[in-house]
Scaffold this active site. Structure first.
Site, mmCIF file in Angstrom:
data_model
loop_
_atom_site.group_PDB
_atom_site.id
_atom_site.type_symbol
_atom_site.label_atom_id
_atom_site.label_comp_id
_atom_site.label_asym_id
_atom_site.label_seq_id
_atom_site.Cartn_x
_atom_site.Cartn_y
_atom_site.Cartn_z
ATOM 1 N N GLU A 17 0.896 -1.307 0.016
ATOM 2 C CA GLU A 17 0.084 -0.052 -0.041
ATOM 3 C C GLU A 17 0.866 1.169 -0.055
ATOM 4 O O GLU A 17 1.831 1.366 0.709
ATOM 5 C CB GLU A 17 -0.985 -0.055 1.259
ATOM 6 C CG GLU A 17 -1.827 1.414 1.385
ATOM 7 C CD GLU A 17 -2.595 1.160 2.682
ATOM 8 O OE1 GLU A 17 -3.539 0.553 2.651
ATOM 9 O OE2 GLU A 17 -2.217 1.920 3.490
ATOM 10 N N THR A 48 -4.011 4.825 -1.024
ATOM 11 C CA THR A 48 -5.149 5.181 0.132
ATOM 12 C C THR A 48 -5.748 6.505 -0.652
ATOM 13 O O THR A 48 -5.254 7.186 -1.806
ATOM 14 C CB THR A 48 -4.813 5.394 1.333
ATOM 15 O OG1 THR A 48 -3.785 6.645 1.382
ATOM 16 C CG2 THR A 48 -3.860 4.239 1.691
ATOM 17 N N GLN A 176 -7.552 -4.327 8.804
ATOM 18 C CA GLN A 176 -7.052 -3.342 9.609
ATOM 19 C C GLN A 176 -5.523 -3.888 10.157
ATOM 20 O O GLN A 176 -5.445 -5.331 10.314
ATOM 21 C CB GLN A 176 -7.849 -2.819 10.976
ATOM 22 C CG GLN A 176 -7.119 -2.010 11.850
ATOM 23 C CD GLN A 176 -6.924 -0.530 11.104
ATOM 24 O OE1 GLN A 176 -6.128 -0.665 10.455
ATOM 25 N NE2 GLN A 176 -7.738 0.426 11.659
HETATM 26 P P1 FAD Z 1 -18.175 0.714 7.289
HETATM 27 O O1 FAD Z 1 -18.130 -0.789 6.802
HETATM 28 O O2 FAD Z 1 -19.536 1.459 6.780
HETATM 29 O O3 FAD Z 1 -18.226 0.434 8.710
HETATM 30 C C1 FAD Z 1 -18.392 1.595 9.727
HETATM 31 C C2 FAD Z 1 -18.861 1.179 11.023
HETATM 32 O O4 FAD Z 1 -20.270 1.224 10.757
HETATM 33 C C3 FAD Z 1 -18.613 -0.129 11.660
HETATM 34 O O5 FAD Z 1 -18.729 0.270 12.958
HETATM 35 C C4 FAD Z 1 -19.631 -1.085 11.015
HETATM 36 O O6 FAD Z 1 -19.795 -2.358 12.154
HETATM 37 C C5 FAD Z 1 -20.937 -0.118 11.422
HETATM 38 N N1 FAD Z 1 -22.090 -0.585 10.265
HETATM 39 C C6 FAD Z 1 -21.948 -0.845 8.931
HETATM 40 N N2 FAD Z 1 -22.811 -1.061 8.588
HETATM 41 C C7 FAD Z 1 -23.974 -1.237 9.364
HETATM 42 C C8 FAD Z 1 -25.279 -1.076 9.280
HETATM 43 N N3 FAD Z 1 -26.072 -1.521 8.270
HETATM 44 N N4 FAD Z 1 -25.940 -0.592 10.563
HETATM 45 C C9 FAD Z 1 -25.203 -0.315 11.853
HETATM 46 N N5 FAD Z 1 -24.139 -0.218 11.734
HETATM 47 C C10 FAD Z 1 -23.160 -0.596 10.487
HETATM 48 N N6 FAD Z 1 -9.674 5.785 5.582
HETATM 49 C C11 FAD Z 1 -9.397 6.543 4.584
HETATM 50 O O7 FAD Z 1 -9.765 7.901 4.926
HETATM 51 N N7 FAD Z 1 -8.900 6.470 3.498
HETATM 52 C C12 FAD Z 1 -8.335 5.178 3.274
HETATM 53 O O8 FAD Z 1 -7.782 5.046 2.005
HETATM 54 C C13 FAD Z 1 -8.452 4.019 4.107
HETATM 55 N N8 FAD Z 1 -8.121 2.931 3.728
HETATM 56 C C14 FAD Z 1 -8.371 1.625 4.617
HETATM 57 C C15 FAD Z 1 -7.957 0.636 4.256
HETATM 58 C C16 FAD Z 1 -8.347 -0.621 5.346
HETATM 59 C C17 FAD Z 1 -7.786 -1.845 4.673
HETATM 60 C C18 FAD Z 1 -8.828 -0.353 6.503
HETATM 61 C C19 FAD Z 1 -9.049 -1.456 7.343
HETATM 62 C C20 FAD Z 1 -9.455 1.103 6.798
HETATM 63 C C21 FAD Z 1 -8.982 2.315 5.735
HETATM 64 N N9 FAD Z 1 -9.452 3.349 6.162
HETATM 65 C C22 FAD Z 1 -9.161 4.444 5.173
HETATM 66 C C23 FAD Z 1 -10.003 3.772 7.472
HETATM 67 C C24 FAD Z 1 -11.715 3.681 7.269
HETATM 68 O O9 FAD Z 1 -12.132 4.310 6.382
HETATM 69 C C25 FAD Z 1 -12.338 3.835 8.768
HETATM 70 O O10 FAD Z 1 -12.018 2.768 9.548
HETATM 71 C C26 FAD Z 1 -13.708 3.943 8.876
HETATM 72 O O11 FAD Z 1 -14.099 4.469 10.094
HETATM 73 C C27 FAD Z 1 -14.520 2.936 8.442
HETATM 74 O O12 FAD Z 1 -14.894 2.746 7.243
HETATM 75 P P2 FAD Z 1 -15.537 1.066 6.546
HETATM 76 O O13 FAD Z 1 -15.453 1.372 5.200
HETATM 77 O O14 FAD Z 1 -14.917 0.058 7.286
HETATM 78 O O15 FAD Z 1 -16.879 1.383 7.053
#
Ligand code: FAD
Length: 289
Positions: A17, A48, A176
């Site tokens: 990455e 990212t 993560q």
């Molecule tokens: P989601 O999958 O939407 O989840 C967010 C929260 O909402 C979780 O607690 C989940 O359990 C909850 N949730 C999901 N669906 C529902 C539902 N239907 N009802 C109730 N609760 C729900 N951030 C950046 O800004 N740029 C990046 O390039 C970036 N790359 C990343 C790459 C990886 C591999 C990882 C692990 C993280 C990365 N992040 C990045 C961080 C990420 O954007 C954050 O962790 C963010 O807070 C959550 O994103 P997500 O897509 O997992 O969210």
């Protein structure tokens, strides 16, 4: 090439990455570092995306150069928390124009003291994923959290939300960072039990300097094993020693994962070709190049 096809290969593979520069002034140095990382022939390189959307242009540009100029498959991250659906669609259009086939679809962290979700925004990554599916023929990845996502109180709810997200059209998951492989093995057992069957790429972070250590220490929920703490205590103030020890720790994690049948590993190379290169050298007889 689509990452879901790369992941059909059962031989051990490493991907890396990189992150885009915060300002255009840093573009060339990030590109030079990325070119050196690409020369290591990883299975793909992810780029990212600034959650604020400000660096989206650089994400698309770097992902395009990785593919066209360096000959390596690229994965463009895309977050939606701070953009309207129209703004997100424009980025997807640019990815299509540049024939980028792989998107890591994320929500992004909710900015402090902001109203969420704003009108005409996606609330969860699952909504973005369902929409990307309608926009084109992309291979879609998503994030997962072996230690649970900070916003969810109970891990079982996080896994139910993950199952819903995967069912919206996810081809693979990237985790993560974690520093104890047992956390990953336990997580894999629990998600497979809930019917999440897509490939999971463990995200390994080589911790090579004090700044990183401080940042990770500030992350809630990341368990730091005694062995990791001992390394930081002993070498944290000696940059060269910390780099060597951090690379050795990450290499150890990767070898243990591969020995236990996890064949696709994503390394958070933090734009550091020397770190990525040292890991690849340590694995020269183990991974496929
Ligand atoms: P989601 O999958 O939407 O989840 C967010 C929260 O909402 C979780 O607690 C989940 O359990 C909850 N949730 C999901 N669906 C529902 C539902 N239907 N009802 C109730 N609760 C729900 N951030 C950046 O800004 N740029 C990046 O390039 C970036 N790359 C990343 C790459 C990886 C591999 C990882 C692990 C993280 C990365 N992040 C990045 C961080 C990420 O954007 C954050 O962790 C963010 O807070 C959550 O994103 P997500 O897509 O997992 O969210």
């Amino acid at each position: 090439m689509k990452i879901r096809d790369i992941l059909k290969n059962e031989e051990p593979h490493i991907s890396f990455e990189v992150f885009p520069p915060k300002t255009d002034a840093g573009y060339d140095s990030v590109l030079t570092a990325t070119q050196k990382i690409a020369a290591l022939k990883p299975s793909f390189i992810s780029v990212t995306y600034g959650a604020g959307g400000g660096t989206s242009r650089n994400t698309v540009n770097i992902a395009t150069q990785i593919k066209n100029d360096f000959g390596v498959t690229s994965l463009a991250h895309l977050t939606c928390v701070s953009s309207t659906k129209e703004e997100v669609h424009r980025v997807i259009d640019r990815l299509k124009e540049n024939q980028i086939e792989n998107i890591l679809a994320l929500r992004g962290d909710i900015p402090a003291e902001s109203e969420f979700p704003l009108p005409n925004h996606y609330r969860y990554a699952s909504e973005l994923i369902a929409d990307i599916q309608k926009q084109g023929d992309f291979c879609i990845g998503a994030a997962c959290y072996p230690e649970g996502h900070v916003e969810t109180e109970h891990k079982k709810d996080d896994i139910l939300n993950l199952k819903h997200k995967v069912d919206c059209g996810v081809d693979f998951l990237t985790t993560q960072m974690f520093f104890d492989n047992n956390i990953l093995y336990n997580f894999l057992y629990r998600i497979r039990e809930k019917g999440i069957t897509v490939p999971v790429l463990p995200g390994i972070m080589p911790v090579t300097n004090k700044k990183q250590i401080e940042r990770i220490g500030g992350l809630s929920g990341t368990i730091l094993p005694e062995r990791f703490r001992a390394i930081v205590d002993r070498f944290g103030n000696n940059p060269a020693a910390m780099q060597q020890a951090g690379i050795a720790y990450a290499t150890d994690q990767i070898i243990d994962l591969i020995a236990n049948g996890v064949n696709h590993i994503h390394v958070y190379s933090m734009n550091k070709p020397e770190v990525a290169g040292a890991i690849m050298r340590n694995l020269s007889e183990i991974v496929v190049i």
